[in-house]
Scaffold this motif. Structure first.
Motif, PDB file in Angstrom:
ATOM      1  N   PRO A 295       0.841  -1.199   0.000  1.00  0.00           N
ATOM      2  CA  PRO A 295       0.000   0.000   0.000  1.00  0.00           C
ATOM      3  C   PRO A 295       0.874   1.245   0.000  1.00  0.00           C
ATOM      4  CG  PRO A 295      -0.773  -1.572   1.644  1.00  0.00           C
ATOM      5  CD  PRO A 295       0.556  -2.074   1.168  1.00  0.00           C
ATOM      6  N   LEU A 296       0.413   2.305  -0.638  1.00  0.00           N
ATOM      7  CA  LEU A 296       1.163   3.548  -0.672  1.00  0.00           C
ATOM      8  C   LEU A 296       1.232   4.166   0.717  1.00  0.00           C
ATOM      9  CD1 LEU A 296      -0.214   5.300  -3.904  1.00  0.00           C
ATOM     10  CD2 LEU A 296       1.860   3.922  -3.664  1.00  0.00           C
ATOM     11  N   GLU A 297       2.381   4.726   1.039  1.00  0.00           N
ATOM     12  CA  GLU A 297       2.532   5.448   2.295  1.00  0.00           C
ATOM     13  C   GLU A 297       1.998   6.869   2.131  1.00  0.00           C
ATOM     14  OE1 GLU A 297       6.624   5.162   3.339  1.00  0.00           O
ATOM     15  OE2 GLU A 297       6.558   2.973   3.631  1.00  0.00           O
ATOM     16  N   THR A 298       1.972   7.626   3.222  1.00  0.00           N
ATOM     17  CA  THR A 298       1.354   8.950   3.216  1.00  0.00           C
ATOM     18  C   THR A 298       1.964   9.858   2.147  1.00  0.00           C
ATOM     19  OG1 THR A 298       0.859   8.786   5.582  1.00  0.00           O
ATOM     20  CG2 THR A 298       0.830  10.986   4.599  1.00  0.00           C
ATOM     21  N   ALA A 299       3.270   9.947   2.100  1.00  0.00           N
ATOM     22  CA  ALA A 299       3.934  10.816   1.118  1.00  0.00           C
ATOM     23  C   ALA A 299       3.659  10.337  -0.302  1.00  0.00           C
ATOM     24  CB  ALA A 299       5.441  10.854   1.383  1.00  0.00           C
ATOM     25  N   GLU A 300       3.577   9.042  -0.474  1.00  0.00           N
ATOM     26  CA  GLU A 300       3.317   8.482  -1.806  1.00  0.00           C
ATOM     27  C   GLU A 300       1.885   8.758  -2.241  1.00  0.00           C
ATOM     28  OE1 GLU A 300       6.524   4.790  -1.487  1.00  0.00           O
ATOM     29  OE2 GLU A 300       4.413   4.490  -0.901  1.00  0.00           O
ATOM     30  N   ARG A 301       0.944   8.671  -1.294  1.00  0.00           N
ATOM     31  CA  ARG A 301      -0.447   9.002  -1.621  1.00  0.00           C
ATOM     32  C   ARG A 301      -0.577  10.472  -2.010  1.00  0.00           C
ATOM     33  NH1 ARG A 301      -1.567   5.888   3.016  1.00  0.00           N
ATOM     34  NH2 ARG A 301      -2.074   7.785   4.197  1.00  0.00           N
ATOM     35  N   SER A 302       0.148  11.328  -1.306  1.00  0.00           N
ATOM     36  CA  SER A 302       0.135  12.754  -1.638  1.00  0.00           C
ATOM     37  C   SER A 302       0.722  12.987  -3.025  1.00  0.00           C
ATOM     38  CB  SER A 302       0.929  13.530  -0.593  1.00  0.00           C
ATOM     39  OG  SER A 302       0.980  14.911  -0.918  1.00  0.00           O
ATOM     40  N   ALA A 303       1.813  12.278  -3.338  1.00  0.00           N
ATOM     41  CA  ALA A 303       2.421  12.398  -4.663  1.00  0.00           C
ATOM     42  C   ALA A 303       1.465  11.905  -5.740  1.00  0.00           C
ATOM     43  CB  ALA A 303       3.721  11.602  -4.712  1.00  0.00           C
ATOM     44  N   ARG A 304       0.747  10.835  -5.447  1.00  0.00           N
ATOM     45  CA  ARG A 304      -0.205  10.302  -6.416  1.00  0.00           C
ATOM     46  C   ARG A 304      -1.326  11.304  -6.690  1.00  0.00           C
ATOM     47  NH1 ARG A 304      -4.595   7.052  -7.841  1.00  0.00           N
ATOM     48  NH2 ARG A 304      -4.057   5.040  -8.825  1.00  0.00           N
ATOM     49  N   ALA A 305      -1.823  11.936  -5.631  1.00  0.00           N
ATOM     50  CA  ALA A 305      -2.882  12.936  -5.806  1.00  0.00           C
ATOM     51  C   ALA A 305      -2.389  14.097  -6.656  1.00  0.00           C
ATOM     52  CB  ALA A 305      -3.356  13.434  -4.443  1.00  0.00           C
ATOM     53  N   GLY A 306      -1.142  14.495  -6.434  1.00  0.00           N
ATOM     54  CA  GLY A 306      -0.585  15.583  -7.227  1.00  0.00           C
ATOM     55  C   GLY A 306      -0.449  15.213  -8.688  1.00  0.00           C
ATOM     56  N   LEU A 307       0.003  13.995  -8.975  1.00  0.00           N
ATOM     57  CA  LEU A 307       0.132  13.546 -10.358  1.00  0.00           C
ATOM     58  C   LEU A 307      -1.243  13.437 -11.022  1.00  0.00           C
ATOM     59  CD1 LEU A 307       2.865  10.777  -9.940  1.00  0.00           C
ATOM     60  CD2 LEU A 307       3.128  12.994 -11.070  1.00  0.00           C
ATOM     61  N   THR A 308      -2.217  12.940 -10.278  1.00  0.00           N
ATOM     62  CA  THR A 308      -3.567  12.806 -10.826  1.00  0.00           C
ATOM     63  C   THR A 308      -4.144  14.167 -11.194  1.00  0.00           C
ATOM     64  OG1 THR A 308      -3.949  10.824  -9.482  1.00  0.00           O
ATOM     65  CG2 THR A 308      -5.886  11.920 -10.377  1.00  0.00           C
ATOM     66  N   SER A 309      -3.844  15.187 -10.394  1.00  0.00           N
ATOM     67  CA  SER A 309      -4.375  16.530 -10.667  1.00  0.00           C
ATOM     68  C   SER A 309      -3.739  17.159 -11.900  1.00  0.00           C
ATOM     69  CB  SER A 309      -4.159  17.439  -9.458  1.00  0.00           C
ATOM     70  OG  SER A 309      -2.785  17.754  -9.291  1.00  0.00           O
ATOM     71  N   ARG A 310      -2.617  16.566 -12.353  1.00  0.00           N
ATOM     72  CA  ARG A 310      -1.924  17.118 -13.530  1.00  0.00           C
ATOM     73  C   ARG A 310      -2.106  16.216 -14.740  1.00  0.00           C
ATOM     74  NH1 ARG A 310       2.096  17.796  -9.597  1.00  0.00           N
ATOM     75  NH2 ARG A 310       3.584  16.417 -10.626  1.00  0.00           N
ATOM     76  N   GLN A 311      -3.261  15.578 -14.824  1.00  0.00           N
ATOM     77  CA  GLN A 311      -3.603  14.764 -15.982  1.00  0.00           C
ATOM     78  C   GLN A 311      -4.493  15.546 -16.930  1.00  0.00           C
ATOM     79  OE1 GLN A 311      -5.452  11.098 -14.855  1.00  0.00           O
ATOM     80  NE2 GLN A 311      -3.651  10.294 -13.806  1.00  0.00           N
ATOM     81  N   LEU A 312      -4.290  15.315 -18.215  1.00  0.00           N
ATOM     82  CA  LEU A 312      -5.155  15.881 -19.249  1.00  0.00           C
ATOM     83  C   LEU A 312      -5.674  14.743 -20.095  1.00  0.00           C
ATOM     84  CD1 LEU A 312      -6.347  18.274 -20.875  1.00  0.00           C
ATOM     85  CD2 LEU A 312      -4.222  18.273 -22.213  1.00  0.00           C
ATOM     86  N   THR A 313      -6.987  14.554 -20.128  1.00  0.00           N
ATOM     87  CA  THR A 313      -7.565  13.450 -20.896  1.00  0.00           C
ATOM     88  C   THR A 313      -7.810  13.887 -22.332  1.00  0.00           C
ATOM     89  OG1 THR A 313      -8.663  12.552 -18.940  1.00  0.00           O
ATOM     90  CG2 THR A 313      -9.530  11.872 -21.088  1.00  0.00           C
ATOM     91  N   ILE A 314      -7.316  13.090 -23.270  1.00  0.00           N
ATOM     92  CA  ILE A 314      -7.582  13.297 -24.694  1.00  0.00           C
ATOM     93  C   ILE A 314      -8.128  11.994 -25.252  1.00  0.00           C
ATOM     94  CG2 ILE A 314      -5.907  15.139 -25.086  1.00  0.00           C
ATOM     95  CD1 ILE A 314      -3.877  13.115 -25.944  1.00  0.00           C
ATOM     96  N   ARG A 315      -9.055  12.139 -26.199  1.00  0.00           N
ATOM     97  CA  ARG A 315      -9.666  10.940 -26.793  1.00  0.00           C
ATOM     98  C   ARG A 315      -9.450  10.987 -28.297  1.00  0.00           C
ATOM     99  NH1 ARG A 315     -15.560  10.534 -23.763  1.00  0.00           N
ATOM    100  NH2 ARG A 315     -14.778   9.966 -21.699  1.00  0.00           N
TER     101      ARG A 315
END
Length: 315
Positions: A295-315
Motif C-alpha cells: 500500500p502507498l505510504e502517506t507521502a506516496e499518496r500525496s504524490a499520487r494525488a498531485g500527479l492525478t491533478s496534472r492529468q489531461l484526458t484526450i480521446r
C-alpha cells in the motif's frame, strides 16, 4: 443538511427535472459508463451517441506507438500487414487534408490516424476505412461520413509488429506521386513548416522526444494499467527518483485511449540522444517499482494525488 434531507432534495430535483424518484436524473452520469450526463447520452430523445471504447487498441502489437502517432507525433509511418492479403498498406500519422485514407495509383493504401471524424471507437473506425480502401479504385480518397455501426476492429484485420519511422516532414505524401503541376509541393511546404522536431528513442518502446519552440519534452506512452502505473510513478516521485536528466522534471501526463502518457519537461539543449541512456535506466527502475504491491505510504499518496491533478484526458 442531514443525510435524510439530502436524499429528499435529490429526489425532488430528479422529479423537477422530469425523472421519477430513484431514476437517473438528466444531469447525472449515464449508467452506460460513458462519462457523459444522462441527458446527453442514453437519455437523449434523439438516441445515444456513438459507442465509446475506453481502450480501443488493446491487444494490438504496437498499441502504445499507434496511440503516439494518433495523438502527438506529427509525421510518421508504419507498414501494416493485412491478414490474408498482400496489399501494401501504410499507417500514417497524418494525410493531406486529414483524409482517412488514400488509395494510390499503384493500388497501395495510406491509412491516416489523425482524422476529423470521431464515432466512439477509433479502432472500429480505422477498420471500416481500411475495408473500404481495400475495395476502392486506385487514385481515390476514402473516408467516413457517418457512424459505420458494428463491425470488425483493426485488431481483427491486421497482424504483426508495428515498426515506426518518424519523418522530419510529410515528404512521404509524394512517394510514387506525379506532382507535375506542383500543387502538392505547395501543400507539402506549408505542412512541413508546422512540424515540430520529433524523435523516437532507441532501446525503449514508445518514448518520443520533441521540441516545441524553445521547450523540449519527453512523452512516453505506457501500456500498463493506469492505476498500477500511477502508484509506481507516485512511489518514484515521492522518493525523488522520477527525473531523467539534471534540471528535468515530470510535469504531468496525458490520458489517451485507456493508457497514460507521462510527460517530462527538459532543459533547453538536452536533445534526443542524451535521453537514450537515462530513459533506459528509468525503464528498468519503473519495471521494478511496478512489481511493488505494498500500500502507498502517506507521502506516496500525496504524490499520487498531485500527479492525478496534472492529468489531461484526450480521446
Amino acid at each position: 443538511m442531514g443525510k435524510s434531507s439530502r436524499k429528499k432534495a435529490r429526489s425532488a430535483a430528479a422529479s423537477a427535472e422530469g425523472a421519477a424518484p430513484g431514476a437517473v436524473g438528466p444531469r447525472q452520469p449515464c449508467p452506460c459508463g460513458s462519462g457523459r450526463q444522462y441527458k446527453s447520452c442514453h437519455g437523449n430523445p434523439s438516441g445515444p451517441p456513438p459507442v465509446f471504447s475506453a481502450r480501443p487498441f488493446a491487444g494490438l502489437a504496437g498499441e502504445s506507438d499507434l496511440i503516439a502517432l494518433r495523438e502527438f507525433v506529427p509525421a510518421a509511418t508504419a507498414p501494416l500487414k493485412v491478414k490474408g492479403s498482400d496489399r501494401s498498406v501504410t499507417l500514417c500519422s497524418l494525410l493531406p487534408g486529414a483524409v482517412p485514407a488514400l488509395v494510390r495509383d499503384n493500388g497501395s493504401i495510406f491509412l491516416g490516424l489523425q482524422v476529423q471524424h470521431a464515432y466512439g471507437d477509433p479502432s472500429r473506425d480505422l477498420a471500416a476505412v481500411l475495408n473500404a480502401a481495400l475495395e476502392a479504385e486506385p487514385g481515390t480518397m476514402v473516408g467516413l461520413t457517418e457512424n459505420p455501426g458494428e463491425g470488425p476492429t483493426l485488431q481483427d484485420l491486421v497482424e504483426g509488429d508495428l515498426v515506426v519511422t518518424v519523418h522530419d516532414g510529410f515528404d512521404y505524401w509524394l512517394d510514387g506521386l506525379d506532382d507535375a503541376d506542383g500543387s502538392m509541393a505547395a501543400v507539402l511546404e506549408q505542412a512541413n513548416a508546422a512540424v515540430a522536431p520529433t524523435v523516437r528513442l532507441d532501446g525503449v518502446d514508445s518514448a518520443y522526444w520533441t521540441a516545441l519552440g524553445e521547450r523540449e519534452y519527453l512523452r512516453w506512452v505506457r501500456p500498463e494499467d493506469e492505476d498500477v502505473l500511477l502508484d509506481a510513478l507516485a512511489r518514484l516521485h515521492a522518493a525523488g527518483e522520477d527525473h531523467l536528466v539534471e534540471g528535468g522534471k515530470l510535469i504531468g501526463m496525458f490520458r489517451a485511449h485507456g493508457v497514460l502518457v507521462p510527460v517530462w519537461d527538459l532543459p533547453q539543449g538536452t536533445g534526443a540522444e542524451a535521453l537514450v541512456g537515462p530513459v533506459a535506466d528509468f525503464a528498468a527502475k519503473i519495471s521494478a517499482t511496478l512489481a511493488d504491491a505494498r500500500p502507498l505510504e502517506t507521502a506516496e499518496r500525496s504524490a499520487r494525488a498531485g500527479l492525478t491533478s496534472r492529468q489531461l484526458t484526450i480521446r
